[in-house]
Design a protein around this motif. Structure first.
Motif, PDB file in Angstrom:
ATOM      1  N   ASP A 166       0.822  -1.292  -0.255  1.00  0.00           N
ATOM      2  CA  ASP A 166       0.037  -0.075  -0.243  1.00  0.00           C
ATOM      3  C   ASP A 166       0.826   1.383   0.215  1.00  0.00           C
ATOM      4  O   ASP A 166       0.517   2.322  -0.519  1.00  0.00           O
ATOM      5  N   ALA A 167       1.889   1.275   0.812  1.00  0.00           N
ATOM      6  CA  ALA A 167       2.889   2.143   0.968  1.00  0.00           C
ATOM      7  C   ALA A 167       3.521   2.516  -0.323  1.00  0.00           C
ATOM      8  O   ALA A 167       3.719   3.795  -0.983  1.00  0.00           O
ATOM      9  N   ALA A 168       4.095   1.545  -0.951  1.00  0.00           N
ATOM     10  CA  ALA A 168       4.647   1.583  -2.409  1.00  0.00           C
ATOM     11  C   ALA A 168       3.787   2.110  -3.272  1.00  0.00           C
ATOM     12  O   ALA A 168       4.312   3.185  -4.191  1.00  0.00           O
ATOM     13  N   LYS A 169       2.612   1.641  -3.529  1.00  0.00           N
ATOM     14  CA  LYS A 169       1.548   2.085  -4.531  1.00  0.00           C
ATOM     15  C   LYS A 169       1.512   3.482  -4.329  1.00  0.00           C
ATOM     16  O   LYS A 169       1.363   4.388  -5.434  1.00  0.00           O
ATOM     17  N   LYS A 170       1.126   3.900  -3.182  1.00  0.00           N
ATOM     18  CA  LYS A 170       0.937   5.432  -3.006  1.00  0.00           C
ATOM     19  C   LYS A 170       2.059   6.427  -3.354  1.00  0.00           C
ATOM     20  O   LYS A 170       1.974   7.540  -4.067  1.00  0.00           O
ATOM     21  N   LEU A 171       3.411   5.792  -2.919  1.00  0.00           N
ATOM     22  CA  LEU A 171       4.622   6.613  -3.389  1.00  0.00           C
ATOM     23  C   LEU A 171       4.894   6.493  -4.786  1.00  0.00           C
ATOM     24  O   LEU A 171       5.526   7.639  -5.393  1.00  0.00           O
ATOM     25  N   PHE A 172       4.768   5.175  -5.460  1.00  0.00           N
ATOM     26  CA  PHE A 172       4.829   5.170  -7.037  1.00  0.00           C
ATOM     27  C   PHE A 172       4.023   6.369  -7.788  1.00  0.00           C
ATOM     28  O   PHE A 172       4.378   7.079  -8.549  1.00  0.00           O
ATOM     29  N   LYS A 212       2.383   9.078  -6.320  1.00  0.00           N
ATOM     30  CA  LYS A 212       2.694  10.280  -5.860  1.00  0.00           C
ATOM     31  C   LYS A 212       4.131  10.849  -6.541  1.00  0.00           C
ATOM     32  O   LYS A 212       4.319  11.968  -6.701  1.00  0.00           O
ATOM     33  N   GLU A 213       5.160  10.171  -6.373  1.00  0.00           N
ATOM     34  CA  GLU A 213       6.501  10.411  -6.602  1.00  0.00           C
ATOM     35  C   GLU A 213       7.267   9.848  -7.760  1.00  0.00           C
ATOM     36  O   GLU A 213       8.257  10.449  -8.025  1.00  0.00           O
ATOM     37  N   GLY A 214       6.486   8.862  -8.318  1.00  0.00           N
ATOM     38  CA  GLY A 214       6.957   8.368  -9.546  1.00  0.00           C
ATOM     39  C   GLY A 214       7.959   7.162  -9.180  1.00  0.00           C
ATOM     40  O   GLY A 214       8.507   7.058  -7.924  1.00  0.00           O
ATOM     41  N   TYR A 215       8.025   6.092  -9.964  1.00  0.00           N
ATOM     42  CA  TYR A 215       8.773   5.032  -9.777  1.00  0.00           C
ATOM     43  C   TYR A 215      10.066   5.093  -9.412  1.00  0.00           C
ATOM     44  O   TYR A 215      10.918   4.668  -8.462  1.00  0.00           O
ATOM     45  N   GLN A 216      10.897   5.926 -10.342  1.00  0.00           N
ATOM     46  CA  GLN A 216      12.087   6.229 -10.195  1.00  0.00           C
ATOM     47  C   GLN A 216      12.741   6.962  -8.745  1.00  0.00           C
ATOM     48  O   GLN A 216      13.619   6.721  -8.215  1.00  0.00           O
ATOM     49  N   ALA A 217      11.781   8.008  -8.583  1.00  0.00           N
ATOM     50  CA  ALA A 217      12.133   8.511  -7.091  1.00  0.00           C
ATOM     51  C   ALA A 217      11.683   7.965  -5.950  1.00  0.00           C
ATOM     52  O   ALA A 217      12.149   8.350  -5.013  1.00  0.00           O
ATOM     53  N   THR A 218      10.930   6.877  -5.737  1.00  0.00           N
ATOM     54  CA  THR A 218      10.687   5.855  -4.855  1.00  0.00           C
ATOM     55  C   THR A 218      11.694   4.943  -4.613  1.00  0.00           C
ATOM     56  O   THR A 218      12.034   4.250  -5.068  1.00  0.00           O
ATOM     57  N   SER A 219      12.249   4.926  -3.243  1.00  0.00           N
ATOM     58  CA  SER A 219      13.334   4.035  -2.723  1.00  0.00           C
ATOM     59  C   SER A 219      12.804   3.093  -1.686  1.00  0.00           C
ATOM     60  O   SER A 219      11.656   3.508  -1.263  1.00  0.00           O
ATOM     61  N   ILE A 220      13.418   2.119  -1.456  1.00  0.00           N
ATOM     62  CA  ILE A 220      13.058   1.159  -0.462  1.00  0.00           C
ATOM     63  C   ILE A 220      12.937   1.914   0.899  1.00  0.00           C
ATOM     64  O   ILE A 220      12.290   1.580   1.548  1.00  0.00           O
ATOM     65  N   ARG A 221      14.185   2.810   1.082  1.00  0.00           N
ATOM     66  CA  ARG A 221      14.064   3.553   2.284  1.00  0.00           C
ATOM     67  C   ARG A 221      12.851   4.775   2.546  1.00  0.00           C
ATOM     68  O   ARG A 221      12.389   4.601   3.495  1.00  0.00           O
ATOM     69  N   LYS A 222      12.288   5.086   1.315  1.00  0.00           N
ATOM     70  CA  LYS A 222      11.056   5.939   1.481  1.00  0.00           C
ATOM     71  C   LYS A 222       9.975   5.115   1.743  1.00  0.00           C
ATOM     72  O   LYS A 222       8.951   5.424   2.621  1.00  0.00           O
ATOM     73  N   ILE A 223       9.726   3.922   1.155  1.00  0.00           N
ATOM     74  CA  ILE A 223       8.721   3.047   1.513  1.00  0.00           C
ATOM     75  C   ILE A 223       8.696   2.610   3.146  1.00  0.00           C
ATOM     76  O   ILE A 223       7.715   2.586   3.825  1.00  0.00           O
ATOM     77  N   ALA A 224       9.838   2.431   3.346  1.00  0.00           N
ATOM     78  CA  ALA A 224      10.139   2.148   4.856  1.00  0.00           C
ATOM     79  C   ALA A 224       9.863   3.207   5.770  1.00  0.00           C
ATOM     80  O   ALA A 224       9.193   2.799   6.680  1.00  0.00           O
ATOM     81  N   ALA A 225      10.288   4.318   5.369  1.00  0.00           N
ATOM     82  CA  ALA A 225       9.601   5.340   6.161  1.00  0.00           C
ATOM     83  C   ALA A 225       8.244   5.723   6.349  1.00  0.00           C
ATOM     84  O   ALA A 225       7.710   6.186   7.379  1.00  0.00           O
ATOM     85  N   GLU A 226       7.653   5.432   5.093  1.00  0.00           N
ATOM     86  CA  GLU A 226       6.211   5.414   5.079  1.00  0.00           C
ATOM     87  C   GLU A 226       5.445   4.598   5.999  1.00  0.00           C
ATOM     88  O   GLU A 226       4.296   4.965   6.591  1.00  0.00           O
ATOM     89  N   ILE A 227       5.881   3.626   6.395  1.00  0.00           N
ATOM     90  CA  ILE A 227       5.061   2.606   7.242  1.00  0.00           C
ATOM     91  C   ILE A 227       5.946   2.376   8.534  1.00  0.00           C
ATOM     92  O   ILE A 227       5.661   1.687   9.428  1.00  0.00           O
ATOM     93  N   GLU A 228       7.056   3.222   8.870  1.00  0.00           N
ATOM     94  CA  GLU A 228       7.753   3.285   9.973  1.00  0.00           C
ATOM     95  C   GLU A 228       8.455   2.296  10.172  1.00  0.00           C
ATOM     96  O   GLU A 228       8.164   1.933  11.631  1.00  0.00           O
TER      97      GLU A 228
END
Length: 207
Positions: A20-26, A28-44
């Motif tokens: 769910d977090a990855a889909k939201k970021l993909f 919102k920010e695009g696939y290339q701009a989304t990192s594993i670190r950003k996905i992790a931060a989204e779900i804490e």
């Protein structure tokens, strides 16, 4: 619920949270701009936790890709209750359009992004299954006297590519611009629906 069941539920809930977090970021920010670190931060959670479930970002996008196809297949279940093959084809088109508009995040990953396919081997199981459903409907129409002069596989591809083009034009806003600039004389929703109905009417004549 026992300890084993609770652990399994926690695992599945966490995997779903990651998706769910990855889909939201993909989106919102695009696939290339989304990192594993950003996905992790989204779900804490830590990035290490995500790597326990998915080896990389492409694997996450592929899991979302598969989830989208499962959702589309579940919506196609309505087709089983429609006896006449051409009516079944029309219903399939409407279901596809509704899915694209209501789930444009999934639709983007399923049909407009190349990254999920990086995880596909020689068999694209979910894509092949969806195409087989369309092919079976086309073959049913041919048995009823429609499209008999065409190769079934090629004609199924023609139908899918036309529907995909129409849905993508709508989702990306291009169809809205066509209406806004009065290139067609319908409002936005009417133009979308009317184009589909025109396509269906054209198919019905191909006997």
């Amino acid at each position: 619920m026992g300890i084993k069941e609770r652990k399994l539920k926690h695992k599945e809930d966490l995997k779903q949270s990651i998706l769910d977090a990855a889909k939201k970021l993909f989106i919102k920010e695009g696939y290339q701009a989304t990192s594993i670190r950003k996905i992790a931060a989204e779900i804490e959670f830590s990035p290490t936790t995500i790597y326990l479930y998915y080896k990389d970002k492409a694997a996450i996008s592929h899991a979302l890709h598969q989830e989208g196809f499962k959702l589309l297949a579940s919506q196609f279940s309505i087709l089983a209750h429609i006896d006449h093959p051409f009516e079944r084809l029309k219903a399939m088109g409407r279901v596809y359009m509704q899915f694209a508009l209501e789930n444009n995040d999934f639709y983007e990953l399923m049909f407009n992004r190349e990254e999920p396919l990086d995880c596909v081997d020689e068999h694209w199981e979910e894509g092949e299954q969806a195409f087989r459903i369309l092919l079976m409907v086309v073959q049913g129409c041919q048995q009823a006297g429609y499209f008999t002069q065409f190769n079934a596989e090629s004609f199924a591809m023609f139908i899918w590519s036309t529907m995909h083009g129409l849905c993508t034009l709508k989702i990306k806003g291009h169809l809205d611009q066509v209406v806004k600039r009065k290139m067609v004389m319908q409002d936005i929703d009417d133009a979308f629906t009317h184009t589909f109905e025109t396509f269906i009417a054209t198919l019905e004549k191909l006997k």
